[in-house]
Design an enzyme around this catalytic site. Sequence first.
Site, PDB file in Angstrom:
ATOM      1  N   ASN A 179      -9.517   2.863  -1.530  1.00  0.00           N
ATOM      2  CA  ASN A 179     -10.130   3.817  -0.607  1.00  0.00           C
ATOM      3  C   ASN A 179      -9.411   5.168  -0.553  1.00  0.00           C
ATOM      4  OD1 ASN A 179     -12.319   2.221   0.124  1.00  0.00           O
ATOM      5  ND2 ASN A 179     -11.118   1.137   1.655  1.00  0.00           N
ATOM      6  N   ASP A 222      -0.839   2.365  -5.378  1.00  0.00           N
ATOM      7  CA  ASP A 222      -0.830   0.927  -5.664  1.00  0.00           C
ATOM      8  C   ASP A 222      -2.109   0.505  -6.366  1.00  0.00           C
ATOM      9  OD1 ASP A 222      -1.909   1.573  -2.898  1.00  0.00           O
ATOM     10  OD2 ASP A 222      -2.577  -0.510  -3.052  1.00  0.00           O
ATOM     11  N   HIS A 238       0.822  -1.212   0.000  1.00  0.00           N
ATOM     12  CA  HIS A 238       0.000   0.000   0.000  1.00  0.00           C
ATOM     13  C   HIS A 238       0.860   1.268   0.000  1.00  0.00           C
ATOM     14  CE1 HIS A 238      -4.201   0.637  -0.162  1.00  0.00           C
ATOM     15  NE2 HIS A 238      -4.482   0.798   1.109  1.00  0.00           N
ATOM     16  N   ASN A 262      -6.789   5.963   3.775  1.00  0.00           N
ATOM     17  CA  ASN A 262      -8.216   6.156   3.534  1.00  0.00           C
ATOM     18  C   ASN A 262      -8.689   7.592   3.701  1.00  0.00           C
ATOM     19  OD1 ASN A 262      -8.112   3.434   3.154  1.00  0.00           O
ATOM     20  ND2 ASN A 262      -9.341   2.904   4.929  1.00  0.00           N
TER      21      ASN A 262
END
Length: 187
Positions: free
Chosen positions: A112, A91, A19, A66
């Site tokens: 997200n 990513d 991530h 997020n």
Amino acid sequence: MKCIVGLGNPGKKYAKTRHNIGFMILDELVKQNHWSLEQTKFRGIYTTEHVNGEKILLLKPQTFMNLSGESLVQFMNFFDLEADDILVVYDDLDLPPGKIRLRKKGGHGGHNGIRNIIDHLGTKEFNRLRVGVGRPDGPVSVVDYVLGTFTKQEQAPVADSIDAAVKACEAWMTQPFNEVMNDFNAT
């Protein structure tokens, strides 16, 4: 003025996770150009540089993935940036490790961080650099997968994608996005 935003999660716990490939790419871009990424404001870490007379801003939101849009919109408001002035590096599960793709617009694709940016900007039209991390094999959840580290087999292709992404970012500093997209998506 152009702004490159690398997405990731703050803290050593997440530093080498899938991530955080956006952070890794910005870190490599900073390293290769002998810049320093240490100013803190706007709920992020940033720097201001100049390349061929163009003001270049680099941002790593520190809001966790997020909530990336919260940092980015503060940054954009302060520097009076438009959506077309930014390139978001992140990513992508739908690309294999080692692949990158540039796009001018699109949905969030289940990401997200991108969803939050779209919500905060009120548009899906902003430049993106998607960096492949692949999908999990077997019964691993997507969350555990993206918060996991790259396997030994993935390390060489990931290093290649980081190199290609840095080159794409550098090309965008001096060229129109469509030209960069055509050049880098052809490979």
